[in-house]
Design a protein around this motif. Sequence first.
Motif, PDB file in Angstrom:
ATOM      1  N   ARG A 126      11.154  10.571   4.103  1.00  0.00           N
ATOM      2  CA  ARG A 126      11.940  10.133   5.243  1.00  0.00           C
ATOM      3  C   ARG A 126      12.186  11.327   6.157  1.00  0.00           C
ATOM      4  O   ARG A 126      12.096  12.477   5.740  1.00  0.00           O
ATOM      5  CB  ARG A 126      13.271   9.554   4.780  1.00  0.00           C
ATOM      6  CG  ARG A 126      13.121   8.316   3.921  1.00  0.00           C
ATOM      7  CD  ARG A 126      14.419   7.992   3.220  1.00  0.00           C
ATOM      8  NE  ARG A 126      15.445   7.589   4.152  1.00  0.00           N
ATOM      9  CZ  ARG A 126      15.640   6.338   4.554  1.00  0.00           C
ATOM     10  NH1 ARG A 126      14.882   5.371   4.084  1.00  0.00           N
ATOM     11  NH2 ARG A 126      16.597   6.048   5.420  1.00  0.00           N
ATOM     12  N   HIS A 153       2.563  13.493   4.511  1.00  0.00           N
ATOM     13  CA  HIS A 153       3.442  13.005   3.445  1.00  0.00           C
ATOM     14  C   HIS A 153       4.803  12.569   3.989  1.00  0.00           C
ATOM     15  O   HIS A 153       5.821  12.703   3.305  1.00  0.00           O
ATOM     16  CB  HIS A 153       3.652  14.072   2.361  1.00  0.00           C
ATOM     17  CG  HIS A 153       2.398  14.769   1.937  1.00  0.00           C
ATOM     18  ND1 HIS A 153       1.515  14.218   1.043  1.00  0.00           N
ATOM     19  CD2 HIS A 153       1.834  15.947   2.322  1.00  0.00           C
ATOM     20  CE1 HIS A 153       0.489  15.044   0.872  1.00  0.00           C
ATOM     21  NE2 HIS A 153       0.654  16.097   1.645  1.00  0.00           N
ATOM     22  N   GLY A 182       5.183  14.907  -5.738  1.00  0.00           N
ATOM     23  CA  GLY A 182       5.734  14.507  -4.442  1.00  0.00           C
ATOM     24  C   GLY A 182       6.966  13.646  -4.613  1.00  0.00           C
ATOM     25  O   GLY A 182       7.853  13.660  -3.763  1.00  0.00           O
ATOM     26  N   ASN A 183       7.012  12.896  -5.717  1.00  0.00           N
ATOM     27  CA  ASN A 183       8.224  12.138  -6.038  1.00  0.00           C
ATOM     28  C   ASN A 183       9.110  12.938  -6.991  1.00  0.00           C
ATOM     29  O   ASN A 183      10.204  13.342  -6.633  1.00  0.00           O
ATOM     30  CB  ASN A 183       7.863  10.784  -6.680  1.00  0.00           C
ATOM     31  CG  ASN A 183       7.422   9.765  -5.639  1.00  0.00           C
ATOM     32  OD1 ASN A 183       8.043   9.619  -4.592  1.00  0.00           O
ATOM     33  ND2 ASN A 183       6.341   9.057  -5.919  1.00  0.00           N
ATOM     34  N   VAL A 227       1.620   7.121   7.270  1.00  0.00           N
ATOM     35  CA  VAL A 227       2.084   8.297   6.531  1.00  0.00           C
ATOM     36  C   VAL A 227       1.300   9.482   7.067  1.00  0.00           C
ATOM     37  O   VAL A 227       0.067   9.415   7.192  1.00  0.00           O
ATOM     38  CB  VAL A 227       1.854   8.131   5.011  1.00  0.00           C
ATOM     39  CG1 VAL A 227       2.317   9.373   4.268  1.00  0.00           C
ATOM     40  CG2 VAL A 227       2.584   6.891   4.510  1.00  0.00           C
ATOM     41  N   LEU A 272       4.036  -1.142   3.692  1.00  0.00           N
ATOM     42  CA  LEU A 272       4.003   0.208   3.142  1.00  0.00           C
ATOM     43  C   LEU A 272       5.108   0.317   2.104  1.00  0.00           C
ATOM     44  O   LEU A 272       6.270   0.016   2.399  1.00  0.00           O
ATOM     45  CB  LEU A 272       4.224   1.238   4.253  1.00  0.00           C
ATOM     46  CG  LEU A 272       4.401   2.671   3.739  1.00  0.00           C
ATOM     47  CD1 LEU A 272       3.096   3.194   3.144  1.00  0.00           C
ATOM     48  CD2 LEU A 272       4.871   3.585   4.860  1.00  0.00           C
ATOM     49  N   SER A 273       4.760   0.740   0.907  1.00  0.00           N
ATOM     50  CA  SER A 273       5.753   0.995  -0.133  1.00  0.00           C
ATOM     51  C   SER A 273       6.293   2.408   0.071  1.00  0.00           C
ATOM     52  O   SER A 273       5.543   3.375  -0.014  1.00  0.00           O
ATOM     53  CB  SER A 273       5.119   0.881  -1.522  1.00  0.00           C
ATOM     54  OG  SER A 273       4.655  -0.429  -1.746  1.00  0.00           O
ATOM     55  N   ILE A 274       7.573   2.490   0.331  1.00  0.00           N
ATOM     56  CA  ILE A 274       8.180   3.787   0.642  1.00  0.00           C
ATOM     57  C   ILE A 274       8.744   4.404  -0.627  1.00  0.00           C
ATOM     58  O   ILE A 274       9.402   3.738  -1.420  1.00  0.00           O
ATOM     59  CB  ILE A 274       9.278   3.611   1.718  1.00  0.00           C
ATOM     60  CG1 ILE A 274       8.632   3.123   3.029  1.00  0.00           C
ATOM     61  CG2 ILE A 274      10.046   4.905   1.924  1.00  0.00           C
ATOM     62  CD1 ILE A 274       9.613   2.822   4.136  1.00  0.00           C
ATOM     63  N   SER A 275       8.445   5.674  -0.833  1.00  0.00           N
ATOM     64  CA  SER A 275       8.986   6.411  -1.976  1.00  0.00           C
ATOM     65  C   SER A 275       9.413   7.789  -1.470  1.00  0.00           C
ATOM     66  O   SER A 275       9.240   8.103  -0.293  1.00  0.00           O
ATOM     67  CB  SER A 275       7.919   6.551  -3.075  1.00  0.00           C
ATOM     68  OG  SER A 275       6.856   7.367  -2.635  1.00  0.00           O
ATOM     69  N   ARG A 276       9.956   8.582  -2.357  1.00  0.00           N
ATOM     70  CA  ARG A 276      10.333   9.937  -1.925  1.00  0.00           C
ATOM     71  C   ARG A 276       9.104  10.698  -1.416  1.00  0.00           C
ATOM     72  O   ARG A 276       9.209  11.521  -0.510  1.00  0.00           O
ATOM     73  CB  ARG A 276      10.951  10.701  -3.100  1.00  0.00           C
ATOM     74  CG  ARG A 276      11.390  12.107  -2.686  1.00  0.00           C
ATOM     75  CD  ARG A 276      11.636  13.003  -3.893  1.00  0.00           C
ATOM     76  NE  ARG A 276      12.022  14.336  -3.482  1.00  0.00           N
ATOM     77  CZ  ARG A 276      11.957  15.398  -4.262  1.00  0.00           C
ATOM     78  NH1 ARG A 276      11.561  15.279  -5.513  1.00  0.00           N
ATOM     79  NH2 ARG A 276      12.302  16.584  -3.815  1.00  0.00           N
ATOM     80  N   ARG A 277       7.938  10.415  -2.019  1.00  0.00           N
ATOM     81  CA  ARG A 277       6.713  11.107  -1.646  1.00  0.00           C
ATOM     82  C   ARG A 277       6.311  10.845  -0.198  1.00  0.00           C
ATOM     83  O   ARG A 277       5.745  11.715   0.468  1.00  0.00           O
ATOM     84  CB  ARG A 277       5.583  10.664  -2.608  1.00  0.00           C
ATOM     85  CG  ARG A 277       4.275  11.422  -2.470  1.00  0.00           C
ATOM     86  CD  ARG A 277       3.273  11.004  -3.545  1.00  0.00           C
ATOM     87  NE  ARG A 277       3.081   9.567  -3.582  1.00  0.00           N
ATOM     88  CZ  ARG A 277       2.366   8.875  -2.699  1.00  0.00           C
ATOM     89  NH1 ARG A 277       1.767   9.487  -1.705  1.00  0.00           N
ATOM     90  NH2 ARG A 277       2.260   7.565  -2.800  1.00  0.00           N
ATOM     91  N   CYS A 290      13.494   3.723  -5.695  1.00  0.00           N
ATOM     92  CA  CYS A 290      13.989   4.949  -5.091  1.00  0.00           C
ATOM     93  C   CYS A 290      13.135   5.330  -3.875  1.00  0.00           C
ATOM     94  O   CYS A 290      11.956   5.644  -4.031  1.00  0.00           O
ATOM     95  CB  CYS A 290      13.821   6.024  -6.166  1.00  0.00           C
ATOM     96  SG  CYS A 290      15.029   7.279  -6.189  1.00  0.00           S
ATOM     97  N   TRP A 331       0.848  -1.188   0.000  1.00  0.00           N
ATOM     98  CA  TRP A 331       0.000   0.000   0.000  1.00  0.00           C
ATOM     99  C   TRP A 331       0.882   1.237   0.000  1.00  0.00           C
ATOM    100  O   TRP A 331       2.007   1.211   0.481  1.00  0.00           O
ATOM    101  CB  TRP A 331      -0.823   0.109   1.286  1.00  0.00           C
ATOM    102  CG  TRP A 331      -1.850  -0.895   1.599  1.00  0.00           C
ATOM    103  CD1 TRP A 331      -1.786  -1.809   2.621  1.00  0.00           C
ATOM    104  CD2 TRP A 331      -3.142  -1.065   0.987  1.00  0.00           C
ATOM    105  NE1 TRP A 331      -2.953  -2.546   2.653  1.00  0.00           N
ATOM    106  CE2 TRP A 331      -3.794  -2.111   1.658  1.00  0.00           C
ATOM    107  CE3 TRP A 331      -3.781  -0.438  -0.080  1.00  0.00           C
ATOM    108  CZ2 TRP A 331      -5.064  -2.545   1.315  1.00  0.00           C
ATOM    109  CZ3 TRP A 331      -5.051  -0.870  -0.425  1.00  0.00           C
ATOM    110  CH2 TRP A 331      -5.687  -1.913   0.266  1.00  0.00           C
TER     111      TRP A 331
END
Lengths: 367, 367
Positions: free
Chosen positions: B12, B32, A246-247, B29, B4-9, A303, A27
């Motif tokens: 961190r 964001h 956001g990315n 989250v 949870l799929s972590i992305s830049r959005r 990423c 998710w």
Amino acid sequence: MAELSISRRTRRTPFTDRVIAAGVKGWTVYNHMLLPTHFGDVAAECRHLKTAVQVWDVACERQVEVRGPDAARLVQMLTPRDLRGVHPGRCLYTPMVDETGGMLNDPVTLKLAEDRWWISIADSDLLLWVKGLAYGFRLEVDVTEPDVSPLAVQGPLAETLMARVFGERVRDIRFFRFDLFDFRGRELVIARSGYSKQGGFEIYVDGADIGPALWDALFAAGADLDVRAGCPNLIERIESGLLSYGNDMTRENTPHECGLGRFCDTATAIGCVGRDALLRVASEGPVRQIRSLAISGPPLAPCADVWPVHAGGRAVGRVTSCAWSPDFETNVAIGMIRMTHWDDGTEVTVETPEGARRATVRERPFN
Amino acid sequence: MAELSISRRTRRTPFTDRVIAAGVKGWTVYNHMLLPTHFGDVAAECRHLKTAVQVWDVACERQVEVRGPDAARLVQMLTPRDLRGVHPGRCLYTPMVDETGGMLNDPVTLKLAEDRWWISIADSDLLLWVKGLAYGFRLEVDVTEPDVSPLAVQGPLAETLMARVFGERVRDIRFFRFDLFDFRGRELVIARSGYSKQGGFEIYVDGADIGPALWDALFAAGADLDVRAGCPNLIERIESGLLSYGNDMTRENTPHECGLGRFCDTATAIGCVGRDALLRVASEGPVRQIRSLAISGPPLAPCADVWPVHAGGRAVGRVTSCAWSPDFETNVAIGMIRMTHWDDGTEVTVETPEGARRATVRERPFN
């Protein structure tokens, strides 16, 4: 990877039960709502998306509805795209910017009528910006988030499936146009659009109550088409150069940096809040811009943060999205690259968590 | 549960590496940004929070900084709490409402100076509302999200630990006040506040670069205090009646419905955008209000959606947060209950995913 803790705040959609039943494995949270990211094998799902048809729960593309006598004026305030002369029935990709020209969102805007618009948003609470402007300028508009949940049908067999459920007339919808179709007595907006380059539709499900029935109807009609539950596919969207707010871009970026200059009519979009700030960049061009990249070496994990890009000892940009592409047999990526190194074929170095990798800048996406 | 799929959005924080190293098992989250939800045993973490000291990555409490000659006027536009006469150095819990009196956020506002405020936000892009108003009213302010990441130190031993790192003077900070403290040459705002009732502090880490060093300094100084990585604890926060924006209240609710009438000075908060809309509810009171509930029976899984509340065949409210409390040996919950059934001790029925359960309404939290 750790689990996502689900609460009311990470809102469920009308389709969440179906997505769970279909075996969702990942998710994300998008506009305070659950968005599936994969069902266990992103590469297999990419292949299936390119060959068959998938149903995607993209209810998280929430609508900001603007209605009232000042609706058209307000929507024009939001975007540097010139909205004059746009007919109802059109979808418009509309960069939305603040007074500095910084990207606040990159929604698809649907003109339902001169005094009624839907802004189908990416991941930021654009509603609050629109409400703030409406209040500050004392505009005669109502700005709300209606109970509308987009469901995407994507892939080369999407049209066949949609025609079975909604009738042959869906085939007449042109790209980025929409029309109205009946489902069990409810009139639904259906657009030819979606967050892939494999073709397809987005159904704006008006009323959460009919969501499960529509999902089930699509699966019942498409069994022989190998219809499956899917979601925006990380590999396919990077191959296709589809940006993710956001990315790949934030408030720090202008539309022109994002390669969206063709959607900006700064000369004529009178009334746009960010127009003045964009005039100079529109005439001179940006000094950095979104590019696709091919990153060499074995498959990289996606990423999760910004990866610096270097060349000749200088910082020349950063990568913000990446995935291994089985079809192109390379790591496909999207990043922001400085003018000095953005020409097609330029060799750069990307600092990944798995070490420095050689990469090639591309002026065009892979798909 | 899926990952949870972590992305830049899903941004961190300066502390994310440390949180992962500490064995985080659940994320959510929030603004964001990554917010840990547990490290494997919420009940054990609750017990530890009540007896020792924890360090929490709450960087997701982003700051909306408002600075400039019109800053005080703009902040007063946001909230029905009267901000006149507030001295710098104070933290104020401030319901923030739109022009209809609907809650947009429930931040803690810090007055740094007459012309400089931080709004430490819950989970909505309040920045966009503030920017929209500032632009619409042509106010002389700059509205930004600075590189400030709160780190909370919570629990009965928090003061001991903080004194070791920042000096004895931290003991002088009164509840909901802040002062400035040096850490490696950087001046940091430290407030006596936090999202628990176990006492403690929030350090507004000014500059992501010093985040890891501060985290390490706290753990080095607190080894004999059994300091551990923690996070807002679902059990403790429900026991304590601490509300969660997006869970227990949304834009649909007035501050008065949320039991926050004591933070609304509708008579005197001149300039607040939502004041007119709140005058009537302020004088007559709301027809539904936040309550704590004890839900009978065996432990329930946390609330992932709204649970309807019935009594005598009528809908009388809904539960939005729930957890099993080992200390109170019941399911503790928070919900919105209609006036007819909100008195202390009223018996109601909650429709949980595990069936109907008897519950008792409480006028006060458990802690």
